[in-house]
Motif scaffolding. Structure first.
Motif, short mmCIF file in Angstrom:
data_model
loop_
_atom_site.label_atom_id
_atom_site.label_comp_id
_atom_site.label_asym_id
_atom_site.label_seq_id
_atom_site.Cartn_x
_atom_site.Cartn_y
_atom_site.Cartn_z
N GLN A 189 0.81 -1.22 0.00
CA GLN A 189 0.00 0.00 0.00
C GLN A 189 0.85 1.28 0.00
O GLN A 189 0.30 2.37 0.14
CB GLN A 189 -0.92 0.02 1.22
CG GLN A 189 -1.88 -1.15 1.29
CD GLN A 189 -2.86 -1.16 0.14
OE1 GLN A 189 -3.20 -0.10 -0.40
NE2 GLN A 189 -3.31 -2.34 -0.23
N TYR A 190 2.16 1.16 -0.14
CA TYR A 190 3.09 2.30 -0.16
C TYR A 190 2.99 3.13 1.12
O TYR A 190 3.07 4.36 1.09
CB TYR A 190 2.82 3.21 -1.38
CG TYR A 190 2.94 2.50 -2.70
CD1 TYR A 190 4.18 2.24 -3.26
CD2 TYR A 190 1.81 2.11 -3.41
CE1 TYR A 190 4.30 1.60 -4.49
CE2 TYR A 190 1.91 1.46 -4.63
CZ TYR A 190 3.16 1.21 -5.16
OH TYR A 190 3.27 0.58 -6.36
N ARG A 191 2.81 2.46 2.24
CA ARG A 191 2.73 3.16 3.52
C ARG A 191 4.10 3.22 4.19
O ARG A 191 4.99 2.43 3.90
CB ARG A 191 1.73 2.47 4.45
CG ARG A 191 0.29 2.49 3.98
CD ARG A 191 -0.65 2.11 5.10
NE ARG A 191 -0.43 0.75 5.56
CZ ARG A 191 -1.23 -0.28 5.28
NH1 ARG A 191 -2.30 -0.10 4.52
NH2 ARG A 191 -0.98 -1.48 5.75
N SER B 180 9.29 8.37 -4.10
CA SER B 180 8.97 8.21 -2.68
C SER B 180 8.19 6.92 -2.45
O SER B 180 8.45 6.19 -1.48
CB SER B 180 8.17 9.41 -2.19
OG SER B 180 7.77 9.25 -0.86
N SER B 181 7.24 6.60 -3.34
CA SER B 181 6.45 5.38 -3.19
C SER B 181 7.33 4.14 -3.34
O SER B 181 7.20 3.18 -2.57
CB SER B 181 5.31 5.36 -4.21
OG SER B 181 4.45 6.46 -4.03
N LEU B 182 8.20 4.15 -4.33
CA LEU B 182 9.09 3.00 -4.52
C LEU B 182 10.05 2.84 -3.35
O LEU B 182 10.38 1.71 -2.94
CB LEU B 182 9.88 3.16 -5.82
CG LEU B 182 9.06 3.03 -7.12
CD1 LEU B 182 9.95 3.27 -8.33
CD2 LEU B 182 8.41 1.66 -7.21
N LEU C 138 11.66 -0.16 1.30
CA LEU C 138 11.97 -0.12 2.73
C LEU C 138 11.11 -1.12 3.49
O LEU C 138 11.59 -1.79 4.41
CB LEU C 138 11.74 1.30 3.25
CG LEU C 138 12.27 1.60 4.66
CD1 LEU C 138 13.78 1.43 4.70
CD2 LEU C 138 11.89 3.02 5.06
N GLY C 139 9.83 -1.24 3.11
CA GLY C 139 8.97 -2.22 3.76
C GLY C 139 9.41 -3.65 3.51
O GLY C 139 9.43 -4.49 4.41
#
Length: 545
Positions: A49-51, A293-295, A300-301
């Motif tokens: 979810q790109y959180r 930023s989303s990638l 990172l997740g």
């Protein structure tokens, strides 16, 4: 004997203590392993979810975090609450919602008693307070002070609740209600795409304003005042008020036509293109930053999930790098909320195996009817069915119902239904029932064929077999014959299954669907900024799209 009994008792107690110690260690190790699995699950869901992964990761917080971002909480509860609070504009005083728009027949709008809408509004505010409290707790105070949207959320709630108290203090007789103006904010803050779009528009407006000020001096010289000049010339660029806006000045002096000609030419060929270039450049730069930023959040997740899972098992001394066991990965993927197709692609879940026949003839049939070309043949037959139905409907369009002969249409319907039935049975023979039902397209074809077969049998039982001059009578709202022709049109959807198999058509359809999804943010901002009464409908649509 007594001494030996005491020794035995001490030995038993020692063993019991040792056993309980190992059990407690084992339980602690199991709890730690389960915590790491849950952490990895949440990190992977954040990546999907790109959180951001900057949130609490203890066991209780993880459970609360997954519940908060579940579909039930976000779409059912929160989106429904936003829809309800925005829908209050339809019934609150003054309301424009009436049965008719004709002032001659329009009855006075319903005036709800004081406290009715305010009670509903208070329940919505309580949901928003719980929402912002849970979100603030999950991200922690350090991240809270960095989140401007969250602080604006709290400020909006404080102002709205204060205005709500003031409204009840005056028994709903006050004329100004500030909280109604702030309601669209709840829809904006709940959509990440709207936030990004609004931020991009905010960064684009200064550039557009600097380009628009080029022609300010000319506008002041020829119109009544600056606001009217800006409005008139801006509309003139779209040629919507052309030539009405020019006629008064042209009637006074023909030389004014030179200004309008130059303004239209330069505006359409230069100014509008300049504004388009500025908007495109700003959106492209913001889009690039947003994608990066989303990638980064996704990577990172995934990295955080890998680090957590790699700590479940100690890495051997001779290992050059960390690794994750396949069992832990499968355990995590089974708990992660993701699309079923993505889950199957990752976990390599295959369809049930086809039956194994000993007979050489049966193996030949299995190969022939299980081949993709047999499915392509079914699509060709479905196309032929659609064409034949369209031809018959065109030929009978100019005929009266009493003059039509349904013999030909009944015959071709019978033929195609028999083919669909044979196709379904042959596919089940080649693939097996479990493998056949594992494909959604086969389930749709099988259900459609079964419905057609039942209706066809009922038609023959009621009206007999097709023959020259055969015309089933119309009985009730829809006769069985009309139902057969109606269901037969569903074959169109069967033929549309070829779109994913054709690369260029699949690309076009995917692009169109992506455009609709991406335009939701722009449409939402336009709706909440122009017509608050439509915001409730839009918020409900966004939830299900």
């Amino acid at each position: 004997m007594r001494r030996s009994g005491a020794v035995r008792l001490l030995l038993a107690l020692s063993r019991a203590a040792t056993h309980s110690f190992f059990l407690s260690d084992f339980a602690a190790a199991g709890a730690a392993e389960e915590l790491r699995i849950n952490q990895a699950v949440v990190f992977i869901e954040d990546a999907i979810q790109y959180r951001s992964i900057n949130h609490r990761v203890d066991s209780k917080s993880l459970w609360l975090y997954r519940w908060y971002y579940s579909r039930i909480c976000q779409c059912r509860i929160l989106s429904l609450t936003i829809t309800v609070i925005l829908a209050l504009a339809f019934i609150e005083t003054p309301s424009s919602l009436t049965v008719t728009s004709d002032v001659r027949y329009r009855l006075p709008a319903w005036d709800p008693p004081c406290g009715l809408t305010e009670s509903i509004e208070l329940l919505c505010f309580l949901v928003f307070v719980i929402d912002v409290s849970v979100k603030s707790y999950l991200i922690g105070w350090e991240e809270f002070w960095k989140n401007k949207w969250l602080m604006a959320y709290i400020l909006t709630l404080i102002i709205s609740l204060t205005d709500w108290v003031v409204s009840l203090s005056f028994f709903c007789t006050e004329t100004v209600r500030i909280r109604r103006i702030l309601r669209p904010f709840f829809l904006l803050q709940n959509s990440s795409m709207m936030k990004k779009t609004l931020k991009s528009i905010n960064s684009t407006l200064p550039e557009m304003a600097s380009a628009s000020l080029i022609t300010d001096k000319e506008w002041v010289g020829y119109f009544r005042n600056l606001p009217d000049s800006l409005t008139s010339l801006l509309v003139l660029l779209t040629t919507a008020n052309n030539p009405d806006v020019m006629i008064p000045a042209y009637s006074k002096n023909r030389a004014y036509s030179i200004f309008f000609i130059l303004f239209t030419v330069l505006g359409n060929l230069f100014l509008m293109n300049l504004l388009t270039a500025i908007i495109y450049n700003q959106f492209r730069g913001y889009l690039l930053k947003s994608v990066q930023s989303s990638l980064f959040r996704r990577r990172l997740g995934i990295r955080a999930a890998f680090e957590v899972l790699s700590s479940l098992k100690e890495t051997p001394a001779n290992a050059e790098q960390s690794y994750v066991s396949a069992g832990a990965l499968l355990q995590v993927l089974q708990k992660v909320e993701m699309d079923s197709r993505s889950r199957q692609a990752i976990m390599m879940v295959r369809h049930p195996p086809s039956p194994e026949y000993r007979s050489h003839f049966m193996r030949k049939m299995q190969f022939a009817f299980g081949h993709p070309y047999f499915g392509y043949l079914g699509n060709v037959v479905a196309l032929a069915n659609i064409v034949s139905i369209c031809v018959v409907l065109v030929l009978d369009a100019d005929k009266q119902p009493s003059e039509r002969d349904d013999y030909f249409l009944g015959t071709i319907n019978c033929f195609f239904i028999i083919y669909y039935l044979m196709e379904m049975l042959l596919k089940i023979l080649a693939m097996g029932l479990k493998r056949y039902l594992s494909y959604p397209s086969n389930r749709f074809d099988g259900l459609l064929t079964t419905i057609l077969l039942v209706l066809e049998i009922a038609t023959f039982a009621e009206y007999g077999f097709p023959h020259p001059g055969w015309r089933p009578e119309f009985v009730g709202l829809l006769s069985l014959w009309d139902m057969v022709r109606l269901v037969n049109m569903l074959i169109v959807f069967r033929f549309l299954r070829i779109i994913p198999n054709m690369k260029f058509m699949s690309l076009v359809v995917t692009t169109l669907l992506d455009l609709v999804k991406n335009l939701r943010a722009f449409a939402g901002i336009l709706v909440v900024s122009h017509d608050p009464e439509l915001s409730s409908t839009f918020s409900l649509l966004c939830c299900y799209l």
